[in-house]
Write a protein that holds these residues in place. Structure first.
Motif, PDB file in Angstrom:
ATOM      1  N   ALA A   1       0.872  -1.166   0.000  1.00 51.40           N
ATOM      2  CA  ALA A   1       0.000   0.000   0.000  1.00 51.40           C
ATOM      3  C   ALA A   1       0.916   1.225   0.000  1.00 51.40           C
ATOM      4  O   ALA A   1       1.307   1.746   1.049  1.00 51.40           O
TER       5      ALA A   1
ATOM      6  N   PRO B   1      -1.940  -2.550  -5.554  1.00 49.33           N
ATOM      7  CA  PRO B   1      -3.378  -2.517  -5.862  1.00 49.33           C
ATOM      8  C   PRO B   1      -3.747  -1.654  -7.065  1.00 49.33           C
ATOM      9  O   PRO B   1      -4.792  -1.866  -7.666  1.00 49.33           O
ATOM     10  N   ASP B   2      -2.914  -0.676  -7.443  1.00 50.51           N
ATOM     11  CA  ASP B   2      -3.209   0.142  -8.625  1.00 50.51           C
ATOM     12  C   ASP B   2      -1.899   0.407  -9.351  1.00 50.51           C
ATOM     13  O   ASP B   2      -0.996   1.043  -8.784  1.00 50.51           O
TER      14      ASP B   2
ATOM     15  N   ILE C   1      -4.371   4.346  -3.798  1.00 50.97           N
ATOM     16  CA  ILE C   1      -4.543   3.107  -3.030  1.00 50.97           C
ATOM     17  C   ILE C   1      -5.700   3.305  -2.038  1.00 50.97           C
ATOM     18  O   ILE C   1      -5.724   4.284  -1.286  1.00 50.97           O
TER      19      ILE C   1
ATOM     20  N   ILE D   1      -7.289  -2.609  -2.182  1.00 49.47           N
ATOM     21  CA  ILE D   1      -6.479  -3.576  -1.407  1.00 49.47           C
ATOM     22  C   ILE D   1      -7.247  -4.907  -1.335  1.00 49.47           C
ATOM     23  O   ILE D   1      -6.682  -5.985  -1.564  1.00 49.47           O
TER      24      ILE D   1
ATOM     25  N   SER E   1      -7.143  -6.524  -4.739  1.00 46.14           N
ATOM     26  CA  SER E   1      -5.797  -7.017  -5.015  1.00 46.14           C
ATOM     27  C   SER E   1      -5.579  -8.391  -4.361  1.00 46.14           C
ATOM     28  O   SER E   1      -5.057  -9.338  -4.988  1.00 46.14           O
TER      29      SER E   1
END
Ligand code: 13P
Ligand code: SF4
Length: 322
Positions: free
Chosen positions: A78, A99-100, A282, A287, A290
């Motif tokens: 993160a 996550p991104d 994020i 999260i 992910s």
């Protein structure tokens, strides 16, 4: 002009907000158990991530160190992409997720491996120190990396009288002010910290009366000249815990004050509020996604990873300075 906010501990994550987030946190925790995963969160994450979802929090150096220690099979980073790449470099056998994929960094985007090769041609034999806020390709072209938590110690560890320092010109200038070693700079900067000015900080100080000012070394020199302490996000948190000021102005990304406020309840945080749009990509939702879908997995080609790992490992051997 930057917006200013004042935060105290009770403003951060009110009980009703925490209760509303509980189902999502339960989902994240169940996925973490199922995947044998941890969430490692940078100090700039929003308080919901920092306080409710993270297993480990810290600055760039702490997040790099953790990758050496964790027994988890999966690390969800993160933070931003270069932090996930660093974790992957140190632990190639673990799955590292971001996550991104768009969570980048203006410093990392401001220099390429080809740029570093050109710098080395211009200054033959001069070692290259690169901030960890760089791509794996740039790290692979560098002799050693550093973070804001050890930049001076890293430069001094090389035993030379000149270094090339990339990509953050302001961190490089700050290092140069702390050592006799000549520092050849690259003109990169952080889009969040370069927006602060010395004039606005001195205006705040005049208006607020007795306020301690602590700043990240990615800020321009006129801002750092106004500060009582300059250091990494970890160093800034420690400074507040140790000095317990009544009022402190943290000159860095805005979310950090929210995260520190809960451990120093007597301190008021004056926040000139600049947010990092990359860090803010994020969220608790991505999260969870992910962990559920095991995306996005960070992969680094072997030829780049081997050389980049050498530069990062050499930095970890130097350790932390503040
Ligand atoms: P730290 O290593 O001090 O946490 O800084 C990382 C960063 O991106 C600062 O903008
Ligand atoms: Fe990069 Fe600046 Fe954002 Fe840190 S705050 S990730 S240095 S753009």
């Amino acid at each position: 002009m930057t917006t200013i906010q004042i935060t105290r501990a009770h403003d951060v994550l009110p009980q009703e907000e925490t209760a509303a987030l509980q189902p999502l946190i339960d989902e994240i925790n169940a996925l973490k158990r199922e995947r044998n995963a941890i969430v490692a969160a940078h100090n700039y994450m929003t308080p919901d991530i920092y306080h409710l979802a993270a297993d480990i929090t810290g600055d760039s150096l702490a997040l790099a160190d953790l990758a050496l220690e964790t027994e988890a099979d999966v690390i969800v980073l993160a933070g931003v992409h270069f932090m996930a790449e660093t974790a992957k470099l140190i632990n190639p056998e673990k799955m590292v997720l971001i996550p991104d994929l768009e969570a980048g960094c203006s410093l990392a985007d401001g220099i390429t491996g080809a740029d570093v090769r050109r710098l080395k041609e211009l200054h033959p034999g001069v070692p290259v120190v690169s901030y960890v806020n760089t791509s794996a390709e740039v790290k692979a072209e560098s002799d050693i990396t550093c973070t804001s938590g050890n930049a001076v110690a890293v430069v001094e560890s090389l035993g030379v009288d000149r270094v090339i320092f990339t990509p953050d010109q302001y961190l490089g200038m700050w290092v140069a002010s702390k050592t006799d070693i000549e520092v050849i700079l690259w003109e990169g900067s952080c889009m969040v910290h370069e927006r602060f000015t010395g004039d606005e900080i001195s205006d705040y100080k005049r208006d607020m009366g007795d306020v301690a000012v602590i700043a990240h070394p990615e800020c321009p020199p006129d801002v750092l000249a106004e500060a009582d302490y300059v250091g990494s996000t970890y160093g800034m948190i420690n400074w507040v815990k140790t000095n317990e000021p009544d009022q402190v102005m943290m000159i860095t990304e805005c979310s950090m004050a929210d995260n520190v406020a809960s451990v120093t309840p007597e301190t008021s945080f004056i926040r000139p509020c600049n947010l990092c749009p990359h860090m803010k990509r994020i969220t608790l939702d991505n999260i969870r996604d992910s962990l559920a879908t095991l995306t996005h997995q960070v992969e680094i080609p072997d030829d780049i990873a081997d050389r980049a790992r050498r530069a990062v490992t050499r930095m970890l051997e130097v350790g932390r300075q503040d």
